[in-house]
Design a protein around this motif. Structure first.
Motif, PDB file in Angstrom:
ATOM      1  N   UNK A  32       0.660  -1.313   0.024  1.00 34.78           N
ATOM      2  CA  UNK A  32      -0.022  -0.008  -0.054  1.00 34.78           C
ATOM      3  C   UNK A  32       0.886   1.191   0.155  1.00 34.78           C
ATOM      4  N   UNK A  33       0.809   2.191   1.086  1.00 37.52           N
ATOM      5  CA  UNK A  33       1.506   3.128   1.002  1.00 37.52           C
ATOM      6  C   UNK A  33       3.136   2.824   1.698  1.00 37.52           C
ATOM      7  N   UNK A  34       4.076   3.444   1.294  1.00 45.50           N
ATOM      8  CA  UNK A  34       5.125   3.293   1.366  1.00 45.50           C
ATOM      9  C   UNK A  34       5.513   3.481   2.963  1.00 45.50           C
ATOM     10  N   UNK A  35       6.347   2.441   3.460  1.00 46.24           N
ATOM     11  CA  UNK A  35       6.684   2.393   4.866  1.00 46.24           C
ATOM     12  C   UNK A  35       7.321   3.544   5.213  1.00 46.24           C
ATOM     13  N   UNK A  36       8.162   4.277   4.400  1.00 40.37           N
ATOM     14  CA  UNK A  36       9.343   5.362   4.729  1.00 40.37           C
ATOM     15  C   UNK A  36       8.206   6.476   5.316  1.00 40.37           C
ATOM     16  N   UNK A  37       6.888   6.587   5.238  1.00 44.06           N
ATOM     17  CA  UNK A  37       6.216   7.648   5.543  1.00 44.06           C
ATOM     18  C   UNK A  37       5.739   7.390   7.008  1.00 44.06           C
ATOM     19  N   UNK A  38       6.453   6.524   7.736  1.00 39.29           N
ATOM     20  CA  UNK A  38       5.890   6.076   9.006  1.00 39.29           C
ATOM     21  C   UNK A  38       7.026   5.889   9.799  1.00 39.29           C
ATOM     22  N   UNK A  39       6.885   6.036  11.363  1.00 41.25           N
ATOM     23  CA  UNK A  39       7.735   5.574  12.361  1.00 41.25           C
ATOM     24  C   UNK A  39       7.067   4.190  12.509  1.00 41.25           C
ATOM     25  N   UNK A  40       7.754   3.252  12.935  1.00 43.50           N
ATOM     26  CA  UNK A  40       7.576   1.800  13.121  1.00 43.50           C
ATOM     27  C   UNK A  40       7.785   1.182  14.546  1.00 43.50           C
ATOM     28  N   UNK A  41       6.903   0.587  15.411  1.00 43.59           N
ATOM     29  CA  UNK A  41       7.317   0.024  16.366  1.00 43.59           C
ATOM     30  C   UNK A  41       6.974  -1.459  16.434  1.00 43.59           C
ATOM     31  N   UNK A  42       7.791  -2.223  17.290  1.00 37.62           N
ATOM     32  CA  UNK A  42       7.596  -3.646  17.642  1.00 37.62           C
ATOM     33  C   UNK A  42       6.950  -3.689  19.062  1.00 37.62           C
ATOM     34  N   UNK A  43       5.910  -4.734  19.084  1.00 40.39           N
ATOM     35  CA  UNK A  43       5.530  -4.822  20.434  1.00 40.39           C
ATOM     36  C   UNK A  43       5.212  -6.326  20.439  1.00 40.39           C
ATOM     37  N   UNK A  44       5.077  -6.786  21.659  1.00 41.14           N
ATOM     38  CA  UNK A  44       4.803  -8.322  21.874  1.00 41.14           C
ATOM     39  C   UNK A  44       3.599  -8.477  22.835  1.00 41.14           C
ATOM     40  N   UNK A  45       3.037  -9.673  22.719  1.00 36.56           N
ATOM     41  CA  UNK A  45       2.096 -10.166  23.715  1.00 36.56           C
ATOM     42  C   UNK A  45       2.095 -11.417  24.173  1.00 36.56           C
ATOM     43  N   UNK A  46       2.304 -11.987  25.418  1.00 35.94           N
ATOM     44  CA  UNK A  46       2.284 -13.411  25.856  1.00 35.94           C
ATOM     45  C   UNK A  46       0.834 -13.477  26.116  1.00 35.94           C
ATOM     46  N   UNK A  47       0.507 -14.693  26.378  1.00 36.99           N
ATOM     47  CA  UNK A  47      -0.855 -15.297  26.701  1.00 36.99           C
ATOM     48  C   UNK A  47      -1.054 -14.746  27.886  1.00 36.99           C
ATOM     49  N   UNK A  48      -2.203 -13.809  28.270  1.00 37.01           N
ATOM     50  CA  UNK A  48      -2.880 -13.564  29.364  1.00 37.01           C
ATOM     51  C   UNK A  48      -2.343 -11.979  29.811  1.00 37.01           C
ATOM     52  N   UNK A  49      -1.022 -11.534  28.978  1.00 37.21           N
ATOM     53  CA  UNK A  49      -0.362 -10.175  29.308  1.00 37.21           C
ATOM     54  C   UNK A  49      -1.045  -9.044  28.489  1.00 37.21           C
ATOM     55  N   UNK A  50      -0.511  -8.010  28.677  1.00 39.67           N
ATOM     56  CA  UNK A  50      -0.663  -6.902  27.900  1.00 39.67           C
ATOM     57  C   UNK A  50       0.013  -7.012  26.770  1.00 39.67           C
ATOM     58  N   UNK A  51      -0.328  -6.108  25.691  1.00 41.46           N
ATOM     59  CA  UNK A  51       0.782  -5.986  24.582  1.00 41.46           C
ATOM     60  C   UNK A  51       1.723  -4.985  24.923  1.00 41.46           C
ATOM     61  N   UNK A  52       3.124  -5.323  24.923  1.00 38.03           N
ATOM     62  CA  UNK A  52       4.045  -4.142  25.508  1.00 38.03           C
ATOM     63  C   UNK A  52       4.876  -4.023  24.260  1.00 38.03           C
TER      64      UNK A  52
END
Length: 124
Positions: A26-46
């Motif tokens: 779709x739109x080029x990714x260079x237009x965005x800052x990018x984050x990585x998050x992770x989520x374990x079972x039963x936990x929040x997305x951190x």
């Protein structure tokens, strides 16, 4: 609008490495800052790590510093998360997210687009 697809997850032993990819369409990714998050079972997305739109600034949680490295190749429309010295507590679904702003955020609510996630499982 941008669509994100993560890949590179899998089952590894403690101490191993994985490189996750976040590919955009779709739109080029260079237009965005990018984050990585992770989520374990039963936990929040951190928050895990993030990179600015131009790639010059990177951000990590303290527990990831020195083990994880975020980078981007705007020519390939892809952001990477290199994960070394993996631990069983790193087991989670890992998500990438795009924010329509120059700098990323530690808060998941600040991101506009999300991928579907990729499972990382680290055995002891």
């Amino acid at each position: 609008q941008v669509q994100l697809v993560e890949s590179g997850g899998g089952l590894v032993q403690a101490g191993a490495s994985l490189r996750l990819s976040c590919a955009a369409s779709g739109r080029t990714l260079s237009s965005y800052a990018v984050g990585w998050f992770r989520q374990a079972p039963g936990d929040e997305r951190d928050f895990v790590a993030a990179i600015s739109k131009n790639g010059y600034s990177t951000y990590y949680t303290d527990s990831m510093k020195g083990r994880f490295t975020v980078s981007r190749d705007n020519a390939k429309n892809t952001v990477y998360l290199q994960m070394n010295s993996l631990k069983p507590e790193d087991t989670a679904v890992y998500y990438c997210a795009a924010r329509n702003f120059r700098l990323p955020s530690y808060s998941k609510s600040e991101y506009d687009y999300w991928g579907q996630g990729t499972q990382v499982t680290v055995s002891s």
